[in-house]
Design an enzyme around this catalytic site. Structure first.
Site, PDB file in Angstrom:
ATOM      1  N   TYR A 144      -8.807 -35.345  14.334  1.00  0.00           N
ATOM      2  CA  TYR A 144      -9.138 -36.559  13.581  1.00  0.00           C
ATOM      3  C   TYR A 144     -10.398 -36.268  12.780  1.00  0.00           C
ATOM      4  CZ  TYR A 144     -10.683 -41.412  12.717  1.00  0.00           C
ATOM      5  OH  TYR A 144     -11.098 -42.576  12.134  1.00  0.00           O
ATOM      6  N   ASP A 239     -15.323 -29.283  10.765  1.00  0.00           N
ATOM      7  CA  ASP A 239     -15.693 -30.678  10.976  1.00  0.00           C
ATOM      8  C   ASP A 239     -16.467 -30.750  12.294  1.00  0.00           C
ATOM      9  OD1 ASP A 239     -13.930 -33.878  11.254  1.00  0.00           O
ATOM     10  OD2 ASP A 239     -16.033 -33.286  11.460  1.00  0.00           O
ATOM     11  N   LYS A 267     -22.663 -38.478  13.796  1.00  0.00           N
ATOM     12  CA  LYS A 267     -23.007 -38.832  15.179  1.00  0.00           C
ATOM     13  C   LYS A 267     -24.458 -38.475  15.542  1.00  0.00           C
ATOM     14  CE  LYS A 267     -18.127 -38.589  16.434  1.00  0.00           C
ATOM     15  NZ  LYS A 267     -17.698 -39.907  16.914  1.00  0.00           N
TER      16      LYS A 267
HETATM   17  P1  KE4 Z   1     -16.869 -41.798  11.538  1.00  0.00           P
HETATM   18  O1  KE4 Z   1     -16.337 -42.144  10.176  1.00  0.00           O
HETATM   19  O2  KE4 Z   1     -16.197 -42.590  12.654  1.00  0.00           O
HETATM   20  O3  KE4 Z   1     -18.399 -41.834  11.610  1.00  0.00           O
HETATM   21  O4  KE4 Z   1     -16.525 -40.235  11.809  1.00  0.00           O
HETATM   22  C1  KE4 Z   1     -15.178 -39.820  11.706  1.00  0.00           C
HETATM   23  C2  KE4 Z   1     -14.998 -38.549  12.488  1.00  0.00           C
HETATM   24  C3  KE4 Z   1     -14.903 -37.349  11.786  1.00  0.00           C
HETATM   25  N1  KE4 Z   1     -14.750 -36.175  12.437  1.00  0.00           N
HETATM   26  C4  KE4 Z   1     -14.702 -36.128  13.790  1.00  0.00           C
HETATM   27  C5  KE4 Z   1     -14.536 -34.800  14.464  1.00  0.00           C
HETATM   28  C6  KE4 Z   1     -14.808 -37.318  14.559  1.00  0.00           C
HETATM   29  O5  KE4 Z   1     -14.750 -37.254  15.910  1.00  0.00           O
HETATM   30  C7  KE4 Z   1     -14.949 -38.552  13.898  1.00  0.00           C
HETATM   31  C8  KE4 Z   1     -15.014 -39.867  14.641  1.00  0.00           C
HETATM   32  N2  KE4 Z   1     -14.796 -39.793  16.041  1.00  0.00           N
HETATM   33  C9  KE4 Z   1     -14.239 -40.981  16.666  1.00  0.00           C
HETATM   34  C10 KE4 Z   1     -14.179 -40.723  18.182  1.00  0.00           C
HETATM   35  N3  KE4 Z   1     -13.144 -39.840  18.516  1.00  0.00           N
HETATM   36  C11 KE4 Z   1     -15.015 -42.206  16.349  1.00  0.00           C
HETATM   37  C12 KE4 Z   1     -14.722 -43.396  17.239  1.00  0.00           C
HETATM   38  C13 KE4 Z   1     -14.086 -44.504  16.479  1.00  0.00           C
HETATM   39  O6  KE4 Z   1     -13.241 -44.222  15.612  1.00  0.00           O
HETATM   40  O7  KE4 Z   1     -14.453 -45.673  16.783  1.00  0.00           O
END
Ligand code: KE4
Length: 419
Positions: A144, A239, A267
């Site tokens: 993701y 990523d 994060k």
């Molecule tokens: P955000 O747009 O949620 O800040 O980041 C997206 C993203 C991009 N790349 C990786 C490897 C990520 O894990 C994420 C977001 N992670 C999820 C948890 N698995 C965020 C939690 C959520 O969607 O509420």
């Protein structure tokens, strides 16, 4: 546990906010029950609106490597509020953070700050396409990278949790630009490049997957991606939104000794505030407006509040390398001796208990897990004060605030479930 206030709040929330949450994975849809509404966090713990206390292994999905409300970040926030919240103009703090990022992640020669991991990956992909003049992207099933239109193809995290293979609202023409392959399959990547190598702009990969649950790269997989992207002149994007500053100060690329062309970060970089970044080779990054033809922008990009939290976080991690030894040790204690029928994957302070007795190396093997039993386990632990990720297909996180006593309490509680 009594959770009437959470239930009352949730009943109100669902009328106002889709699913009652501002991000789908928080809705407990795959584990059932009502999401817990949080009143406060401190160190390794959170307290819900009914006064129940939990040891927190979600850590806001990764940012809180030092636990809730770490002193350096809180102090930095108090200080920056004296000068303002946002100017829409450059500040010295952004220069300081950019220099810190490059010290921590040497493959990053130039960096652009944004507000979320999604923005970072969306921008990195556009830059890769603009730099190469090519349109296609390789991603991996179960990974993701945020809710970027073209990347919501066989994605992990909330989509895997909800069992959504491909989301509505993304034109087929967008999805068609993405080639989704099995994670850890070098053959599949080689074949894709053989067939369409001259059209592939980038490979984007979670160097250690968190979003189908924790899945490490097979030996040689990352090296093969580096070799193939170099051979076909495609851009290798790591990523590291989740792994950055977590698996080492320099992220997974430091741990595995691979130098990507571009890296996305998020994060931890914001210390719990909304911030992310993308960066890498200067020859690629110089293609970005206003110096180059590829446009990317953001009202609150590099805002002094989030940047100050990020500076405090990275400065602390730089000055305290023992953080990574503590995380290795505590997570090792947590994941030692898994019960029969459970496969534990862990890298550093990322972990997942898969309810399957088979190895989990990709999405096909991850989705064989017994999500019903995971849901039962989740609630057994929640009712005893242990807050795990509410999905079989997510990684859990340990912070330096997790004490040996926290870990022992967690292990003992889990053992009671399997007794
Ligand atoms: P955000 O747009 O949620 O800040 O980041 C997206 C993203 C991009 N790349 C990786 C490897 C990520 O894990 C994420 C977001 N992670 C999820 C948890 N698995 C965020 C939690 C959520 O969607 O509420």
């Amino acid at each position: 546990m009594i959770r009437t206030r959470s239930e009352t709040l949730f009943a109100r929330a669902v009328k106002l906010i889709p699913g009652g949450v501002n991000s789908p994975v928080r809705a407990f849809r795959s584990v059932g029950g009502t999401p817990v509404f949080i009143a406060k966090g401190d160190g390794s713990r959170m307290v819900d609106v009914d006064g129940n206390e939990y040891i927190d292994y979600v850590c806001s999905w990764g940012p809180l490597i030092l636990g809730h409300r770490p002193a350096p970040v809180i102090e930095a926030l108090r200080e920056v509020l004296e000068i303002g919240t946002s100017f829409g103009a450059p500040t010295g703090r952004e220069v300081q953070l950019a220099e810190l990022i490059m010290e921590c992640v040497p493959s990053i020669e130039m960096v652009r700050l944004v507000n979320s991991g999604t923005e970072a990956t969306m921008s990195a992909l556009r830059v890769a396409r603009g730099f190469t003049g090519r349109d296609l992207t390789i991603k991996f099933e179960g990974c993701y990278h945020g809710h970027v239109d073209s990347l919501l193809v066989k994605a992990g995290s909330g989509m895997a949790t909800l069992g959504i293979a491909d989301t509505a609202g993304v034109p087929a023409s967008f999805a068609a630009t993405t080639i989704a392959l099995p994670y850890n399959s070098i053959d599949a990547v080689e074949q894709a490049f053989r067939e369409r190598g001259d059209q592939i702009a980038a490979v984007i990969v979670e160097p250690v997957v968190g979003n189908m649950g924790c899945v490490p790269p097979a030996p040689g997989f990352l090296e093969a991606l580096r070799e193939l992207t170099r051979k076909y002149e495609a851009i290798l994007i790591f990523d590291e939104v989740m792994t950055g500053f977590r698996l080492a100060l320099g992220g997974a690329q430091q741990r595995y000794g691979i130098k990507p062309d571009l890296t996305t970060l998020g994060k931890i970089i914001g210390g719990g505030l909304p911030m992310a970044a993308y960066g890498g080779r200067a020859d690629i990054m110089r293609k970005i407006a206003p110096v180059g033809p590829i446009y990317q922008a953001g009202t609150l990009s590099g805002n002094p509040v989030a940047v100050s939290a990020g500076i405090a976080m990275l400065t602390y991690l730089q000055a305290h390398p023992e953080v990574y030894e503590i995380l290795e040790e505590r997570t090792g204690q947590l994941t030692a001796n898994p019960p029969a029928g459970v496969t534990v994957n862990r890298v550093g302070s990322m972990f997942t208990f898969f309810f399957t007795d088979q190895p989990v190396t990709d999405w096909e093997s991850a989705k064989r897990s017994d999500t019903k039993r995971f849901g039962e386990f989740f609630h057994f632990m929640l009712d005893r004060g242990i807050y795990l990720a509410p999905s079989q297909f997510e990684a859990g996180f340990v912070s330096t605030a997790h004490t040996e006593r926290d870990i022992a309490q967690t292990v003992d509680t889990a053992r009671d479930y399997f007794r």
